[in-house]
Design a protein around this motif. Structure first.
Motif, PDB file in Angstrom:
ATOM      1  N   ASP A   1       5.043  -0.090   3.919  1.00 16.22           N
ATOM      2  CA  ASP A   1       5.193  -1.550   3.906  1.00 16.22           C
ATOM      3  C   ASP A   1       6.144  -2.037   2.818  1.00 16.22           C
ATOM      4  O   ASP A   1       6.267  -3.240   2.579  1.00 16.22           O
ATOM      5  CB  ASP A   1       3.836  -2.249   3.777  1.00 16.22           C
ATOM      6  N   GLY A   2       6.823  -1.091   2.150  1.00 18.84           N
ATOM      7  CA  GLY A   2       7.779  -1.486   1.131  1.00 18.84           C
ATOM      8  C   GLY A   2       8.805  -0.398   0.877  1.00 18.84           C
ATOM      9  O   GLY A   2       8.558   0.785   1.143  1.00 18.84           O
ATOM     10  N   ILE A   3       9.975  -0.805   0.425  1.00 17.98           N
ATOM     11  CA  ILE A   3      11.027   0.132   0.027  1.00 17.98           C
ATOM     12  C   ILE A   3      11.538  -0.286  -1.343  1.00 17.98           C
ATOM     13  O   ILE A   3      11.878  -1.454  -1.565  1.00 17.98           O
ATOM     14  CB  ILE A   3      12.199   0.148   1.026  1.00 17.98           C
ATOM     15  N   PHE A   4      11.571   0.681  -2.260  1.00 17.59           N
ATOM     16  CA  PHE A   4      12.158   0.463  -3.576  1.00 17.59           C
ATOM     17  C   PHE A   4      13.518   1.132  -3.583  1.00 17.59           C
ATOM     18  O   PHE A   4      13.650   2.331  -3.831  1.00 17.59           O
ATOM     19  CB  PHE A   4      11.255   1.043  -4.666  1.00 17.59           C
ATOM     20  N   ALA A   5      14.551   0.379  -3.259  1.00 14.83           N
ATOM     21  CA  ALA A   5      15.905   0.911  -3.226  1.00 14.83           C
ATOM     22  C   ALA A   5      16.424   1.029  -4.649  1.00 14.83           C
ATOM     23  O   ALA A   5      16.211   0.142  -5.479  1.00 14.83           O
ATOM     24  CB  ALA A   5      16.811   0.008  -2.400  1.00 14.83           C
TER      25      ALA A   5
ATOM     26  N   ASP B   1       3.951   5.613 -11.577  1.00 15.94           N
ATOM     27  CA  ASP B   1       3.077   5.385 -12.741  1.00 15.94           C
ATOM     28  C   ASP B   1       2.198   4.153 -12.561  1.00 15.94           C
ATOM     29  O   ASP B   1       1.018   4.152 -12.957  1.00 15.94           O
ATOM     30  CB  ASP B   1       3.917   5.182 -14.005  1.00 15.94           C
ATOM     31  N   THR B   2       2.772   3.086 -12.022  1.00 20.57           N
ATOM     32  CA  THR B   2       2.069   1.790 -12.031  1.00 20.57           C
ATOM     33  C   THR B   2       1.666   1.287 -10.658  1.00 20.57           C
ATOM     34  O   THR B   2       0.787   0.413 -10.564  1.00 20.57           O
ATOM     35  CB  THR B   2       2.964   0.711 -12.677  1.00 20.57           C
ATOM     36  N   PHE B   3       2.274   1.795  -9.598  1.00 19.57           N
ATOM     37  CA  PHE B   3       1.955   1.286  -8.263  1.00 19.57           C
ATOM     38  C   PHE B   3       0.572   1.764  -7.840  1.00 19.57           C
ATOM     39  O   PHE B   3       0.258   2.953  -7.920  1.00 19.57           O
ATOM     40  CB  PHE B   3       3.011   1.733  -7.250  1.00 19.57           C
ATOM     41  N   ASN B   4      -0.254   0.855  -7.385  1.00 19.59           N
ATOM     42  CA  ASN B   4      -1.640   1.184  -7.049  1.00 19.59           C
ATOM     43  C   ASN B   4      -1.784   1.934  -5.729  1.00 19.59           C
ATOM     44  O   ASN B   4      -2.813   2.557  -5.481  1.00 19.59           O
ATOM     45  CB  ASN B   4      -2.480  -0.092  -6.994  1.00 19.59           C
ATOM     46  N   GLY B   5      -0.771   1.843  -4.881  1.00 24.04           N
ATOM     47  CA  GLY B   5      -0.818   2.527  -3.596  1.00 24.04           C
ATOM     48  C   GLY B   5      -0.079   3.857  -3.633  1.00 24.04           C
ATOM     49  O   GLY B   5       0.008   4.513  -4.675  1.00 24.04           O
ATOM     50  N   LYS B   6       0.505   4.225  -2.498  1.00 20.13           N
ATOM     51  CA  LYS B   6       1.234   5.491  -2.374  1.00 20.13           C
ATOM     52  C   LYS B   6       2.715   5.242  -2.632  1.00 20.13           C
ATOM     53  O   LYS B   6       3.354   4.442  -1.943  1.00 20.13           O
ATOM     54  CB  LYS B   6       1.037   6.083  -0.976  1.00 20.13           C
ATOM     55  N   ALA B   7       3.259   5.935  -3.616  1.00 22.21           N
ATOM     56  CA  ALA B   7       4.692   5.878  -3.901  1.00 22.21           C
ATOM     57  C   ALA B   7       5.299   7.204  -3.454  1.00 22.21           C
ATOM     58  O   ALA B   7       4.950   8.261  -3.978  1.00 22.21           O
ATOM     59  CB  ALA B   7       4.946   5.657  -5.390  1.00 22.21           C
ATOM     60  N   GLU B   8       6.204   7.134  -2.482  1.00 19.02           N
ATOM     61  CA  GLU B   8       6.727   8.354  -1.867  1.00 19.02           C
ATOM     62  C   GLU B   8       8.236   8.473  -2.089  1.00 19.02           C
ATOM     63  O   GLU B   8       9.006   7.608  -1.669  1.00 19.02           O
ATOM     64  CB  GLU B   8       6.441   8.346  -0.361  1.00 19.02           C
ATOM     65  N   ASN B   9       8.649   9.562  -2.729  1.00 17.31           N
ATOM     66  CA  ASN B   9      10.073   9.840  -2.861  1.00 17.31           C
ATOM     67  C   ASN B   9      10.645  10.242  -1.505  1.00 17.31           C
ATOM     68  O   ASN B   9       9.982  10.930  -0.721  1.00 17.31           O
ATOM     69  CB  ASN B   9      10.330  10.963  -3.862  1.00 17.31           C
TER      70      ASN B   9
ATOM     71  N   LYS C   1       0.798  -1.226   0.000  1.00 20.18           N
ATOM     72  CA  LYS C   1       0.000   0.000   0.000  1.00 20.18           C
ATOM     73  C   LYS C   1       0.832   1.279   0.000  1.00 20.18           C
ATOM     74  O   LYS C   1       0.375   2.323  -0.458  1.00 20.18           O
ATOM     75  CB  LYS C   1      -0.924   0.016   1.228  1.00 20.18           C
ATOM     76  N   HIS C   2       2.064   1.218   0.525  1.00 22.76           N
ATOM     77  CA  HIS C   2       2.859   2.439   0.681  1.00 22.76           C
ATOM     78  C   HIS C   2       4.335   2.081   0.525  1.00 22.76           C
ATOM     79  O   HIS C   2       4.939   1.451   1.395  1.00 22.76           O
ATOM     80  CB  HIS C   2       2.596   3.060   2.061  1.00 22.76           C
ATOM     81  N   VAL C   3       4.928   2.511  -0.587  1.00 21.76           N
ATOM     82  CA  VAL C   3       6.320   2.176  -0.890  1.00 21.76           C
ATOM     83  C   VAL C   3       7.162   3.440  -0.886  1.00 21.76           C
ATOM     84  O   VAL C   3       6.841   4.426  -1.553  1.00 21.76           O
ATOM     85  CB  VAL C   3       6.440   1.456  -2.254  1.00 21.76           C
ATOM     86  N   LEU C   4       8.256   3.387  -0.126  1.00 25.51           N
ATOM     87  CA  LEU C   4       9.214   4.476  -0.059  1.00 25.51           C
ATOM     88  C   LEU C   4      10.245   4.308  -1.174  1.00 25.51           C
ATOM     89  O   LEU C   4      10.725   3.198  -1.426  1.00 25.51           O
ATOM     90  CB  LEU C   4       9.917   4.436   1.299  1.00 25.51           C
ATOM     91  N   CYS C   5      10.586   5.417  -1.839  1.00 26.71           N
ATOM     92  CA  CYS C   5      11.582   5.383  -2.924  1.00 26.71           C
ATOM     93  C   CYS C   5      12.723   6.329  -2.571  1.00 26.71           C
ATOM     94  O   CYS C   5      12.702   7.518  -2.911  1.00 26.71           O
ATOM     95  CB  CYS C   5      10.930   5.782  -4.250  1.00 26.71           C
ATOM     96  N   PRO C   6      13.759   5.844  -1.880  1.00 24.90           N
ATOM     97  CA  PRO C   6      14.863   6.720  -1.460  1.00 24.90           C
ATOM     98  C   PRO C   6      15.817   7.046  -2.602  1.00 24.90           C
ATOM     99  O   PRO C   6      16.282   6.160  -3.315  1.00 24.90           O
ATOM    100  CB  PRO C   6      15.575   5.897  -0.371  1.00 24.90           C
ATOM    101  N   ILE C   7      16.098   8.342  -2.782  1.00 25.01           N
ATOM    102  CA  ILE C   7      16.974   8.822  -3.856  1.00 25.01           C
ATOM    103  C   ILE C   7      18.307   9.238  -3.238  1.00 25.01           C
ATOM    104  O   ILE C   7      18.377  10.213  -2.478  1.00 25.01           O
ATOM    105  CB  ILE C   7      16.328  10.005  -4.605  1.00 25.01           C
TER     106      ILE C   7
END
Length: 323
Positions: A219-223, A183-191, A160-166
């Motif tokens: 609940d997720g991290i996109f490293a 673009d494609t994630f159905n939940g919240k994508a947060e930079n 539901k909520h994925v963090l995207c650390p830059i």
């Protein structure tokens, strides 16, 4: 070296690959040794686990083709990379491949190289701007597409909520990955600002841990880097006592071990060995046979995915130095 010499060299190379005897060398200037070709590969690389493999691919292509390859990284110093490109033109590069995480910083140097008649490609980063830099194609993955595919993976996991650390604020490729996720994630994508995180992974882990403690919905991290995933995101989740789904871009031994153990869900493999190798090959073909491959579009090397299903195979190739 003249185009005539390059063409003669190409003919000899094709005959050799086909197992045929090359015609006797003429006494005029139509024959030339392959060593007369110098392809320069100038990146923002730091020589770490990712860039050492890209370098190995470029140098292997040079060895296979019998040409000189000059590889130099600039450790994320765009001014140094631009200066290296300028120096390479003066030092006799016949063609240049360059990564472009900060395209404006190297634009003048690249266009000057193009004006000097050198064929150019961008590699790794720069898929959206290669034409602006005078390159005829880009070799790598489309960073936005990579992020989009990651978003689909996280959807499959029901997040539901994925963090995207830059971790590099000036790197447009990292921003594109996060934009693709959104673009494609159905939940919240947060930079999430993690600028300089690679320089101090302990501090990066602490910053991520604080973010996790402040928001229970994550609940997720996109490293966007394998070291960030394995040495910052994973320790942060463990310290925060959270069971998160972590995905990453690129691979490292630690990230692959974590995928095998099930603590990291996936790694996006942009196949950097192929980026180095194919950049040299495409420039060689341009020099020797006037090819401009790619059709005005990027030549994609990814995204591919490493998961628990194929991690053992990939780990073997990593040990061999080609993944």
């Amino acid at each position: 070296m003249s185009i005539k010499k390059y063409a003669a060299l190409a003919a000899v190379s094709v005959l050799a690959l086909a197992g045929c005897a090359a015609p006797a060398a003429e006494t005029n200037d139509t024959a030339a040794p392959a060593s007369d070709i110098k392809v320069c590969v100038y990146t923002h690389g730091d020589g770490g686990t990712f860039w050492s493999v890209a370098q190995k691919g470029a140098e292997q292509a040079g060895e296979d083709l019998g040409i000189e390859v000059d590889y130099q990284g600039s450790t994320n110093d765009a001014a140094k990379q631009a200066a290296t490109i300028e120096a390479g033109v003066a030092a006799g590069c016949d063609a240049i491949a360059a990564s472009a995480p900060d395209p404006e910083a190297i634009k003048s140097a690249m266009l000057a190289a193009a004006d000097a008649g050198l064929p150019l490609v961008t590699m790794n980063s720069g898929s959206a701007v290669f034409r602006d830099l005078g390159a005829f194609t880009h070799v790598g993955q489309d960073e936005r597409i990579a992020g989009q595919e990651a978003g689909k993976k996280f959807n499959e996991m029901g997040l539901k909520h994925v963090l995207c650390p830059i971790q590099e604020a000036a790197n447009v490729g990292l921003e594109e990955r996060c934009a693709g996720l959104a673009d494609t994630f159905n939940g919240k994508a947060e930079n999430f600002n993690l600028d300089g995180g690679l320089a101090d992974l302990t501090a990066a882990a602490a910053k991520l841990q604080a973010a996790l403690a402040a928001d229970d919905t994550i609940d997720g991290i996109f490293a966007l880097n394998a070291d960030i995933a394995a040495k910052a995101a994973l320790p942060a989740a463990e310290a925060a006592g959270k069971s998160l789904k972590i995905g990453t871009v690129d691979m490292s031994p630690e990230a692959l071990d974590a995928i095998k153990a099930g603590t990291i869900a996936f790694a996006i493999d942009q196949q950097q060995y192929a980026q180095g190798y194919m950049s040299v090959v495409l420039l060689y073909l341009n020099l020797t046979n006037a090819h401009e491959l790619g059709g005005g579009q990027p030549v994609y090397t990814g995204p591919g995915f490493v998961t628990a299903d194929n991690v053992d195979t990939v780990m073997g190739l990593v040990s061999a130095g080609s993944r």
